[in-house]
Write a protein that holds these residues in place. Structure first.
Motif, PDB file in Angstrom:
ATOM      1  N   GLN A 120       4.241   1.634  -0.301  1.00 43.23           N
ATOM      2  CA  GLN A 120       2.838   1.318  -0.488  1.00 43.23           C
ATOM      3  C   GLN A 120       2.267   0.549   0.694  1.00 43.23           C
TER       4      GLN A 120
ATOM      5  N   THR B  49       0.390  12.262  -7.062  1.00 40.21           N
ATOM      6  CA  THR B  49      -0.190  12.651  -5.774  1.00 40.21           C
ATOM      7  C   THR B  49      -1.631  12.204  -5.761  1.00 40.21           C
ATOM      8  N   LEU B  50      -2.011  11.485  -4.712  1.00 38.52           N
ATOM      9  CA  LEU B  50      -3.376  11.007  -4.588  1.00 38.52           C
ATOM     10  C   LEU B  50      -4.203  11.989  -3.776  1.00 38.52           C
TER      11      LEU B  50
ATOM     12  N   ASP C  25      -0.081   9.773  -0.606  1.00 41.10           N
ATOM     13  CA  ASP C  25      -1.483   9.749  -0.204  1.00 41.10           C
ATOM     14  C   ASP C  25      -1.683  10.598   1.047  1.00 41.10           C
ATOM     15  N   LYS C  26      -2.786  11.298   1.119  1.00 40.29           N
ATOM     16  CA  LYS C  26      -3.052  12.181   2.271  1.00 40.29           C
ATOM     17  C   LYS C  26      -3.149  11.399   3.585  1.00 40.29           C
ATOM     18  N   ASP C  27      -3.488  10.114   3.538  1.00 42.36           N
ATOM     19  CA  ASP C  27      -3.615   9.297   4.744  1.00 42.36           C
ATOM     20  C   ASP C  27      -2.348   8.508   5.075  1.00 42.36           C
ATOM     21  N   TRP C  28      -1.277   8.687   4.296  1.00 40.84           N
ATOM     22  CA  TRP C  28      -0.056   7.912   4.457  1.00 40.84           C
ATOM     23  C   TRP C  28       0.485   7.952   5.889  1.00 40.84           C
TER      24      TRP C  28
END
Length: 86
Positions: A21, A84-85, A3-6
C-alpha cells in the motif's frame, strides 16, 4: 499493487518485498504540542525485520499470509486487499 497507478507510485520508493500500500494524503493543517514535556529521543537505526520476514516468505508466502491474516482490519472491516481498483 492492484491499483492502475501502482507502478508509477511505487517507483519513487526503494524496492520492498511484500509492499502492499501507498497512502496519498493532502494535509491542510498540522498542529503540535508545545514540546516542553516531550522527551528527546534519538533514532538508533532502521529496523529491517519486516524486510527479512518478507524475503524469507517470498511472494507466494506473502500472498498466503495476506489471505489468512489481512482480509479484515483490526476493527473487523473488509480490507479489500485483493480487490482490483479502477
Amino acid at each position: 499493487p492492484r491499483d492502475k497507478d501502482w507502478a508509477d507510485l511505487v517507483s519513487v520508493f526503494p524496492k520492498m518485498p511484500g509492499a502492499r500500500q501507498i497512502v496519498e494524503m493532502k494535509i491542510d493543517l498540522v498542529l503540535t504540542s508545545c514540546g516542553w514535556a516531550v522527551p528527546e529521543m534519538q533514532l538508533k537505526g532502521e529496523r529491517d525485520l519486516l524486510h527479512q520476514w518478507a524475503e524469507k516468505k517470498g511472494e507466494a508466502g506473502i500472498q498466503q499470509y495476506w489471505k489468512e491474516n489481512n482480509q479484515l482490519s483490526i476493527d473487523n472491516k473488509p480490507t479489500g486487499i485483493f480487490e482490483t481498483l479502477e
